[in-house]
Design an enzyme around this catalytic site. Structure first.
Site, PDB file in Angstrom:
ATOM      1  N   ASP A 289     -87.879  43.560  21.013  1.00 47.32           N
ATOM      2  CA  ASP A 289     -89.188  44.216  20.906  1.00 47.32           C
ATOM      3  C   ASP A 289     -90.256  43.131  20.766  1.00 47.32           C
ATOM      4  O   ASP A 289     -90.101  42.198  19.976  1.00 47.32           O
ATOM      5  CB  ASP A 289     -89.194  45.164  19.691  1.00 47.32           C
ATOM      6  CG  ASP A 289     -90.378  46.125  19.698  1.00 47.32           C
ATOM      7  OD1 ASP A 289     -91.533  45.649  19.784  1.00 47.32           O
ATOM      8  OD2 ASP A 289     -90.152  47.342  19.609  1.00 47.32           O
ATOM      9  N   ILE A 290     -91.340  43.251  21.545  1.00 48.73           N
ATOM     10  CA  ILE A 290     -92.385  42.209  21.486  1.00 48.73           C
ATOM     11  C   ILE A 290     -93.282  42.336  20.249  1.00 48.73           C
ATOM     12  O   ILE A 290     -94.088  41.458  19.983  1.00 48.73           O
ATOM     13  CB  ILE A 290     -93.282  42.183  22.764  1.00 48.73           C
ATOM     14  CG1 ILE A 290     -93.798  43.576  23.092  1.00 48.73           C
ATOM     15  CG2 ILE A 290     -92.561  41.538  23.917  1.00 48.73           C
ATOM     16  CD1 ILE A 290     -94.847  43.575  24.200  1.00 48.73           C
TER      17      ILE A 290
ATOM     18  N   ASN B 161     -87.523  57.560  18.436  1.00 50.78           N
ATOM     19  CA  ASN B 161     -88.758  58.335  18.339  1.00 50.78           C
ATOM     20  C   ASN B 161     -88.891  59.144  19.621  1.00 50.78           C
ATOM     21  O   ASN B 161     -88.874  58.575  20.709  1.00 50.78           O
ATOM     22  CB  ASN B 161     -89.977  57.412  18.222  1.00 50.78           C
ATOM     23  CG  ASN B 161     -89.935  56.535  16.983  1.00 50.78           C
ATOM     24  OD1 ASN B 161     -89.364  56.916  15.968  1.00 50.78           O
ATOM     25  ND2 ASN B 161     -90.514  55.362  17.074  1.00 50.78           N
TER      26      ASN B 161
ATOM     27  N   GLN C 120     -93.635  58.015  19.251  1.00 49.32           N
ATOM     28  CA  GLN C 120     -93.230  57.425  20.532  1.00 49.32           C
ATOM     29  C   GLN C 120     -94.463  56.975  21.310  1.00 49.32           C
ATOM     30  O   GLN C 120     -95.407  57.750  21.514  1.00 49.32           O
ATOM     31  CB  GLN C 120     -92.436  58.433  21.375  1.00 49.32           C
ATOM     32  CG  GLN C 120     -91.829  57.796  22.630  1.00 49.32           C
ATOM     33  CD  GLN C 120     -90.968  58.756  23.450  1.00 49.32           C
ATOM     34  OE1 GLN C 120     -90.967  59.963  23.212  1.00 49.32           O
ATOM     35  NE2 GLN C 120     -90.244  58.211  24.403  1.00 49.32           N
TER      36      GLN C 120
ATOM     37  N   HIS D 205     -85.632  55.118  24.168  1.00 49.29           N
ATOM     38  CA  HIS D 205     -85.153  53.836  23.633  1.00 49.29           C
ATOM     39  C   HIS D 205     -84.714  54.002  22.190  1.00 49.29           C
ATOM     40  O   HIS D 205     -85.273  54.816  21.452  1.00 49.29           O
ATOM     41  CB  HIS D 205     -86.229  52.750  23.731  1.00 49.29           C
ATOM     42  CG  HIS D 205     -87.546  53.150  23.158  1.00 49.29           C
ATOM     43  ND1 HIS D 205     -88.465  53.908  23.845  1.00 49.29           N
ATOM     44  CD2 HIS D 205     -88.104  52.917  21.943  1.00 49.29           C
ATOM     45  CE1 HIS D 205     -89.526  54.118  23.091  1.00 49.29           C
ATOM     46  NE2 HIS D 205     -89.324  53.538  21.917  1.00 49.29           N
TER      47      HIS D 205
ATOM     48  N   HIS E  76     -84.438  51.877  18.675  1.00 49.83           N
ATOM     49  CA  HIS E  76     -84.820  50.659  17.957  1.00 49.83           C
ATOM     50  C   HIS E  76     -83.637  50.245  17.087  1.00 49.83           C
ATOM     51  O   HIS E  76     -83.085  51.087  16.362  1.00 49.83           O
ATOM     52  CB  HIS E  76     -85.983  50.932  16.997  1.00 49.83           C
ATOM     53  CG  HIS E  76     -87.275  51.279  17.658  1.00 49.83           C
ATOM     54  ND1 HIS E  76     -88.266  50.356  17.867  1.00 49.83           N
ATOM     55  CD2 HIS E  76     -87.757  52.450  18.143  1.00 49.83           C
ATOM     56  CE1 HIS E  76     -89.310  50.942  18.433  1.00 49.83           C
ATOM     57  NE2 HIS E  76     -89.027  52.220  18.610  1.00 49.83           N
TER      58      HIS E  76
HETATM   59  P1  AMP Z   1     -92.021  53.592  20.277  1.00 57.01           P
HETATM   60  O1  AMP Z   1     -93.243  53.556  19.414  1.00 57.01           O
HETATM   61  O2  AMP Z   1     -90.800  54.138  19.623  1.00 57.01           O
HETATM   62  O3  AMP Z   1     -92.297  54.199  21.643  1.00 57.01           O
HETATM   63  O4  AMP Z   1     -91.661  52.079  20.518  1.00 57.01           O
HETATM   64  C1  AMP Z   1     -92.091  51.341  21.603  1.00 57.01           C
HETATM   65  C2  AMP Z   1     -91.802  49.895  21.294  1.00 57.01           C
HETATM   66  O5  AMP Z   1     -91.819  49.184  22.526  1.00 57.01           O
HETATM   67  C3  AMP Z   1     -92.823  49.234  20.376  1.00 57.01           C
HETATM   68  O6  AMP Z   1     -92.158  48.768  19.205  1.00 57.01           O
HETATM   69  C4  AMP Z   1     -93.385  48.102  21.226  1.00 57.01           C
HETATM   70  O7  AMP Z   1     -93.607  46.942  20.492  1.00 57.01           O
HETATM   71  C5  AMP Z   1     -92.298  47.899  22.270  1.00 57.01           C
HETATM   72  N1  AMP Z   1     -92.733  47.367  23.545  1.00 57.01           N
HETATM   73  C6  AMP Z   1     -93.755  47.817  24.309  1.00 57.01           C
HETATM   74  N2  AMP Z   1     -93.831  47.094  25.452  1.00 57.01           N
HETATM   75  C7  AMP Z   1     -92.821  46.189  25.407  1.00 57.01           C
HETATM   76  C8  AMP Z   1     -92.364  45.153  26.276  1.00 57.01           C
HETATM   77  N3  AMP Z   1     -92.971  44.900  27.434  1.00 57.01           N
HETATM   78  N4  AMP Z   1     -91.285  44.436  25.904  1.00 57.01           N
HETATM   79  C9  AMP Z   1     -90.666  44.672  24.719  1.00 57.01           C
HETATM   80  N5  AMP Z   1     -91.045  45.627  23.853  1.00 57.01           N
HETATM   81  C10 AMP Z   1     -92.111  46.371  24.188  1.00 57.01           C
END
Ligand code: AMP
Ligand code: ZN
Length: 137
Positions: free
Chosen positions: A30-31, A86, A93, A99, A101
């Site tokens: 996760d970034i 989520n 989400q 996805h 986590h």
């Molecule tokens: P959610 O809030 O459960 O939809 O989580 C989405 C997650 O995706 C967040 O924790 C972001 O930091 C992560 N995210 C979004 N874009 C990227 C990306 N390009 N590479 C890695 N993680 C990402």
């Protein structure tokens, strides 16, 4: 080019730090990590959320998620791990490609991913159960 960033990562067109992968799912860092090693596990086939994903794809994500949790345990030696899904904006989400986590935890990390609601009155649980049972049968 898809407008889904996780589809682009799966396809290798957007950069990601790939942790593990198999025929069904891909895991990458996760970034915006909640903790060091915070990893996302996504199905290769696009699905929006828990309601949209197929049983097979979901099983594939679950299997890779466990492998990721084992790997992160070896590497980071956490005190615990949260595996979090989520679905829906109301549940937090932001990216609408299913996805999981995987978040390594420490006793003193200060993250707030749990709740401490009061015990529910039995009547409240019974009422919820009635609604569930009506639809289940
Ligand atoms: P959610 O809030 O459960 O939809 O989580 C989405 C997650 O995706 C967040 O924790 C972001 O930091 C992560 N995210 C979004 N874009 C990227 C990306 N390009 N590479 C890695 N993680 C990402
Ligand atoms: Zn996608």
């Amino acid at each position: 080019m898809s407008d889904c960033v996780f589809c682009e990562i799966v396809a290798g067109r957007v950069r990601a730090f790939r942790v593990l992968e198999d025929e069904c799912a891909v895991a990458f860092l996760d970034i915006r990590p909640a903790a060091p090693g915070h990893t996302l596990v996504v199905p290769r086939v696009h699905a929006r959320d828990i309601w949209d994903i197929s049983d097979d794809s979901h099983a594939g994500v679950a299997s890779l998620t466990r492998r990721v949790a084992l790997l992160l345990k070896d590497v980071f030696e956490p005190d615990g791990v949260n595996v979090r899904l989520n679905s829906g904006a109301a549940a937090g989400q932001d990216v609408f490609h299913f996805h999981a986590h995987v978040i390594p935890r420490r006793h003193d990390d200060g993250l707030r991913l749990t709740w401490s609601s009061p015990l529910a009155p039995v009547a409240e649980l019974e009422q919820a159960m009635r609604r569930i049972t009506e639809r289940r049968e």
